[in-house]
Design a protein around this motif. Structure first.
Motif, PDB file in Angstrom:
ATOM      1  N   HIS A  44      -8.815  -5.086  -2.112  1.00  0.00           N
ATOM      2  CA  HIS A  44      -9.384  -3.819  -1.657  1.00  0.00           C
ATOM      3  C   HIS A  44      -9.245  -3.786  -0.137  1.00  0.00           C
ATOM      4  O   HIS A  44      -9.859  -4.587   0.564  1.00  0.00           O
ATOM      5  N   ILE A  45      -8.384  -2.900   0.355  1.00  0.00           N
ATOM      6  CA  ILE A  45      -8.200  -2.760   1.799  1.00  0.00           C
ATOM      7  C   ILE A  45      -9.340  -1.899   2.331  1.00  0.00           C
ATOM      8  O   ILE A  45      -9.419  -0.701   2.069  1.00  0.00           O
ATOM      9  N   PRO A  71      -7.707  -0.025   6.655  1.00  0.00           N
ATOM     10  CA  PRO A  71      -6.254   0.074   6.831  1.00  0.00           C
ATOM     11  C   PRO A  71      -5.834   0.133   8.297  1.00  0.00           C
ATOM     12  O   PRO A  71      -4.827  -0.458   8.691  1.00  0.00           O
ATOM     13  N   THR A 128      -5.425   1.678  -1.388  1.00  0.00           N
ATOM     14  CA  THR A 128      -6.356   0.687  -0.859  1.00  0.00           C
ATOM     15  C   THR A 128      -6.880  -0.303  -1.900  1.00  0.00           C
ATOM     16  O   THR A 128      -7.490  -1.306  -1.527  1.00  0.00           O
ATOM     17  N   SER A 175       0.831  -1.203   0.000  1.00  0.00           N
ATOM     18  CA  SER A 175       0.000   0.000   0.000  1.00  0.00           C
ATOM     19  C   SER A 175       0.868   1.256   0.000  1.00  0.00           C
ATOM     20  O   SER A 175       0.621   2.203  -0.765  1.00  0.00           O
TER      21      SER A 175
END
Length: 241
Positions: free
Chosen positions: A226-227, A230, A183, A172
């Motif tokens: 897809h984060i 975080p 993200t 990231s």
């Protein structure tokens, strides 16, 4: 060596390259930049699975990755492959061979890639006249040392999920530095390659991904990540400290 599969007829100069700030020193004058550009060969293109160099090859150049992802790996005596790193656009690859003049690992393209070759003898000679370039080379080598130390910490003190969290957060940060989404990104490496790098079995990596998805930290669709949280990933990492 048979790894280079083609060369572009166009030479992309460092001064107009969008990745200049990532792999080249800041503060060079136009004249100094022209000297540096004179060292760079026309960009070489690689297909997925091609070797940039192999373990045992003589070291002649550093390579600035202009596009794509590479992995580096070493081969154990029993034939097992151990991934030692993943390198992406804007990074310099080949620094590990400076001390011995021999590459100690394989560098393999994980997707279609472009690299700019920087002959090291000429680069070293030019750095003597350009202190800012010499300083930048020292920074690059120091960064490699710090990365190696981080890997040792990762493998020595963290549980499986903490290792994966650290890996995703590192990607990231690197995507962010290149102006991409921090993200949402594609993993160019397989789960098995991630496991090799993190010192985990494939099944363990898969379970960790599944658990992160179940508790809402990430969303996974094949290799698309897809984060979603975080801070949650960071909290998972902080538990090891």
């Amino acid at each position: 060596m048979q790894q280079i599969v083609g060369r572009s007829h166009l030479k992309v100069t460092c001064s107009v390259c969008s990745l200049r700030e990532l792999c080249m020193p800041l503060g060079l004058s136009d004249a100094e930049m022209e000297l540096l550009e004179s060292l760079s060969s026309p960009k070489s293109t690689f297909k997925r699975g091609d070797f940039l160099y192999r373990s045992g090859d003589r070291f002649t150049s550093l390579y600035a990755i202009r596009m794509g992802f590479f992995k580096t790996q070493v081969l154990h005596e029993d034939g097992r492959e151990q991934v030692t790193g993943f390198q992406m656009a804007g990074e310099i690859i080949g620094l590990d061979a400076i001390s011995s003049d021999i590459h100690a690992c394989d560098a393999i393209a994980l997707e279609d890639c472009e690299v700019c070759e920087l002959p090291f003898a000429q680069l070293e000679s030019l750095s003597r006249d350009l202190p800012i370039l010499q300083r930048h080379l020292h920074k690059l080598m120091s960064r490699e040392i710090v990365r190696d130390q981080s890997i040792m910490l990762l493998l020595g003190s963290m549980r499986a999920e903490e290792r994966l969290a650290a890996f995703l957060l590192n990607l990231s940060e690197r995507f962010t530095a290149r102006g991409y989404s921090p993200t949402q990104f594609q993993l160019r490496m397989s789960r098995e390659e991630i496991g090799s790098y993190l010192g985990l079995k494939l099944e363990t990596v898969s379970r960790a991904f599944s658990h992160f998805q179940e508790i809402g930290l990430i969303k996974v669709q094949v290799k698309s990540i897809h984060i979603l949280n975080p801070a949650g990933l960071q909290e998972c990492l902080n538990k090891s400290r």
